[in-house]
Design an enzyme around this catalytic site. Structure first.
Site, PDB file in Angstrom:
ATOM      1  N   ARG A 294      14.256 -19.067 -14.121  1.00 18.94           N
ATOM      2  CA  ARG A 294      13.106 -19.134 -15.021  1.00 18.94           C
ATOM      3  C   ARG A 294      13.635 -18.940 -16.437  1.00 18.94           C
ATOM      4  O   ARG A 294      14.654 -18.281 -16.641  1.00 18.94           O
ATOM      5  CB  ARG A 294      12.093 -18.040 -14.703  1.00 18.94           C
ATOM      6  CG  ARG A 294      11.511 -18.106 -13.291  1.00 18.94           C
ATOM      7  CD  ARG A 294      10.536 -16.952 -13.056  1.00 18.94           C
ATOM      8  NE  ARG A 294       9.928 -17.014 -11.726  1.00 18.94           N
ATOM      9  CZ  ARG A 294      10.377 -16.346 -10.664  1.00 18.94           C
ATOM     10  NH1 ARG A 294      11.447 -15.570 -10.770  1.00 18.94           N
ATOM     11  NH2 ARG A 294       9.777 -16.456  -9.496  1.00 18.94           N
TER      12      ARG A 294
ATOM     13  N   LYS B 181      10.489 -11.706 -11.596  1.00 17.70           N
ATOM     14  CA  LYS B 181       9.136 -11.163 -11.723  1.00 17.70           C
ATOM     15  C   LYS B 181       9.043  -9.802 -11.047  1.00 17.70           C
ATOM     16  O   LYS B 181       9.626  -9.588  -9.985  1.00 17.70           O
ATOM     17  CB  LYS B 181       8.120 -12.128 -11.099  1.00 17.70           C
ATOM     18  CG  LYS B 181       7.917 -13.408 -11.906  1.00 17.70           C
ATOM     19  CD  LYS B 181       6.844 -14.267 -11.290  1.00 17.70           C
ATOM     20  CE  LYS B 181       6.570 -15.502 -12.136  1.00 17.70           C
ATOM     21  NZ  LYS B 181       5.516 -16.368 -11.558  1.00 17.70           N
TER      22      LYS B 181
ATOM     23  N   HIS C 249      11.331 -25.239 -17.141  1.00 17.78           N
ATOM     24  CA  HIS C 249      10.964 -25.113 -15.728  1.00 17.78           C
ATOM     25  C   HIS C 249      11.285 -26.380 -14.947  1.00 17.78           C
ATOM     26  O   HIS C 249      11.467 -26.329 -13.724  1.00 17.78           O
ATOM     27  CB  HIS C 249       9.475 -24.789 -15.615  1.00 17.78           C
ATOM     28  CG  HIS C 249       9.161 -23.802 -14.534  1.00 17.78           C
ATOM     29  ND1 HIS C 249       9.579 -22.488 -14.566  1.00 17.78           N
ATOM     30  CD2 HIS C 249       8.489 -23.940 -13.359  1.00 17.78           C
ATOM     31  CE1 HIS C 249       9.173 -21.869 -13.479  1.00 17.78           C
ATOM     32  NE2 HIS C 249       8.510 -22.725 -12.731  1.00 17.78           N
TER      33      HIS C 249
ATOM     34  N   ARG D 187      14.433 -25.978 -13.177  1.00 18.71           N
ATOM     35  CA  ARG D 187      14.263 -25.139 -11.981  1.00 18.71           C
ATOM     36  C   ARG D 187      13.705 -25.973 -10.819  1.00 18.71           C
ATOM     37  O   ARG D 187      14.196 -25.879  -9.689  1.00 18.71           O
ATOM     38  CB  ARG D 187      13.331 -23.982 -12.324  1.00 18.71           C
ATOM     39  CG  ARG D 187      13.035 -23.000 -11.202  1.00 18.71           C
ATOM     40  CD  ARG D 187      12.286 -21.812 -11.796  1.00 18.71           C
ATOM     41  NE  ARG D 187      11.548 -21.039 -10.824  1.00 18.71           N
ATOM     42  CZ  ARG D 187      12.067 -20.032 -10.112  1.00 18.71           C
ATOM     43  NH1 ARG D 187      13.336 -19.696 -10.254  1.00 18.71           N
ATOM     44  NH2 ARG D 187      11.320 -19.354  -9.267  1.00 18.71           N
TER      45      ARG D 187
ATOM     46  N   HIS E 182      11.289 -16.487  -4.891  1.00 14.62           N
ATOM     47  CA  HIS E 182       9.893 -16.651  -4.499  1.00 14.62           C
ATOM     48  C   HIS E 182       9.511 -15.564  -3.499  1.00 14.62           C
ATOM     49  O   HIS E 182      10.236 -15.310  -2.538  1.00 14.62           O
ATOM     50  CB  HIS E 182       9.657 -18.019  -3.860  1.00 14.62           C
ATOM     51  CG  HIS E 182       9.588 -19.135  -4.853  1.00 14.62           C
ATOM     52  ND1 HIS E 182       9.710 -20.460  -4.493  1.00 14.62           N
ATOM     53  CD2 HIS E 182       9.389 -19.129  -6.200  1.00 14.62           C
ATOM     54  CE1 HIS E 182       9.596 -21.222  -5.584  1.00 14.62           C
ATOM     55  NE2 HIS E 182       9.397 -20.431  -6.614  1.00 14.62           N
TER      56      HIS E 182
ATOM     57  N   TYR F 143       8.380 -28.028  -2.535  1.00 17.49           N
ATOM     58  CA  TYR F 143       9.494 -28.928  -2.815  1.00 17.49           C
ATOM     59  C   TYR F 143       9.804 -29.853  -1.639  1.00 17.49           C
ATOM     60  O   TYR F 143      10.443 -30.879  -1.820  1.00 17.49           O
ATOM     61  CB  TYR F 143      10.742 -28.121  -3.182  1.00 17.49           C
ATOM     62  CG  TYR F 143      10.547 -27.319  -4.434  1.00 17.49           C
ATOM     63  CD1 TYR F 143      10.553 -27.929  -5.686  1.00 17.49           C
ATOM     64  CD2 TYR F 143      10.324 -25.952  -4.381  1.00 17.49           C
ATOM     65  CE1 TYR F 143      10.351 -27.198  -6.835  1.00 17.49           C
ATOM     66  CE2 TYR F 143      10.126 -25.214  -5.535  1.00 17.49           C
ATOM     67  CZ  TYR F 143      10.142 -25.839  -6.757  1.00 17.49           C
ATOM     68  OH  TYR F 143       9.931 -25.114  -7.892  1.00 17.49           O
TER      69      TYR F 143
END
Length: 299
Positions: A149, A173, A245, A248, A271, A280
């Site tokens: 990110r 995160k 992004h 990514r 994730h 994806y």
């Protein structure tokens, strides 16, 4: 109970108890501000501890009529659920009015991706003769090589680089750390930049451990990285609307199309849920279709 007091307490809860980033806390705050605006626009102001399920359903209808797309509505409802969970934990309410609230059904939008040639052309457009050339090349190599990110890249620390074993430690995160492999091409570009950084940059106090610095010796902003990529795309005539992004997304897509295990990609991307990564797997539909046509007995 005052809305602003409740929102301030909620933000403190997200910071101290949930350890969310400043950006995430601000996003949650904006969502609850919308609910406050709705509540205070009613004939009789609805206080945060007086909200009931019917009010929240009316609020959702209100944001829908404002033209807000379903994905944005779903994000707002997620913020509201978190807000009332906090209110319940703090004994500010006796029952959660959002418990039975259903978020709008949304379709997952397939992320834009770059081809391998697009990536090479963007990196090749960087002028290495300019003072910031080495830094810019290292940043793009790392975005694509590690699937970072943009905030993870701008906050990356030298002390978290383990280039001898081809790994970096990333803080994602919720301040969750993960180890991500780094390619030889990215290592080469990064070492070149770190040498340049040491010789030619006057580093501000407190920024000594930050990998990527501006000419003033302080860490880069996310906006700067966005603008850099936009300018590079324009310079090569790339018509796609891209951002950091996009690198990514391309990292994940190229790995999965090449046969990488979904859970391994989930780990590298940081994730929380495998369903976030599963988006994806839908990107290579033409290949799947041609495979079915060619090999399935009923085709």
């Amino acid at each position: 109970m005052d809305w602003r007091w409740a929102i301030k307490g909620f933000k403190n809860y997200l910071k101290l108890e949930k350890s969310l980033s400043a950006n995430s806390i601000e996003a949650y705050g904006r969502d609850i501000e919308k609910l406050r605006q709705f509540a205070e626009a009613q004939p009789v102001t609805i206080k945060p501890n007086m909200v009931i399920l019917a009010n929240l359903r009316s609020f959702l209808q209100w944001v829908n009529e404002l033209g807000m797309i379903p994905s944005s509505q779903a994000r707002i409802m997620s913020g509201i659920k978190a807000f009332y969970k906090y209110m319940l934990i703090e004994d500010l309410i006796s029952a959660d009015p959002s418990e039975l609230l259903e978020s709008p059904k949304i379709q997952r939008k397939l992320p834009d991706t770059l081809s391998y040639d697009d990536i090479n052309n963007l990196i090749g457009a960087i002028d290495l003769s300019k003072p910031d050339g080495a830094r810019n090349k290292a940043m793009l190599e790392m975005l694509y090589s590690c699937g970072l990110r943009v905030s993870e890249m701008t906050e990356l620390k030298i002390s978290n680089l383990y280039l001898d074993i081809e790994f970096i430690k990333v803080t994602g995160k919720g301040n969750k750390e993960r180890l991500v492999p780094i390619s030889n091409a990215a290592i080469k570009a990064l070492n070149f930049w770190l040498t340049d950084r040491k010789l030619n940059y006057a580093i501000k106090k407190g920024e000594e451990d930050i990998v990527f610095l501006s000419r003033r010796g302080s860490r880069l902003t996310r906006v700067f990285v966005f603008m850099l990529i936009k300018k590079l795309a324009q310079s090569i005539g790339l018509k796609k609307k891209i951002s950091p992004h996009t690198f990514r997304h391309s990292f994940a897509t190229h790995l999965i199309e090449g046969g990488a295990d979904l859970r391994a990609v989930q780990e590298m991307l940081g994730h929380e849920s495998i369903t976030t990564t599963e988006i994806y797997t839908h990107l290579d539909r033409d290949y799947l279709k041609s495979t079915i046509i060619q090999y399935h007995p009923r085709s």
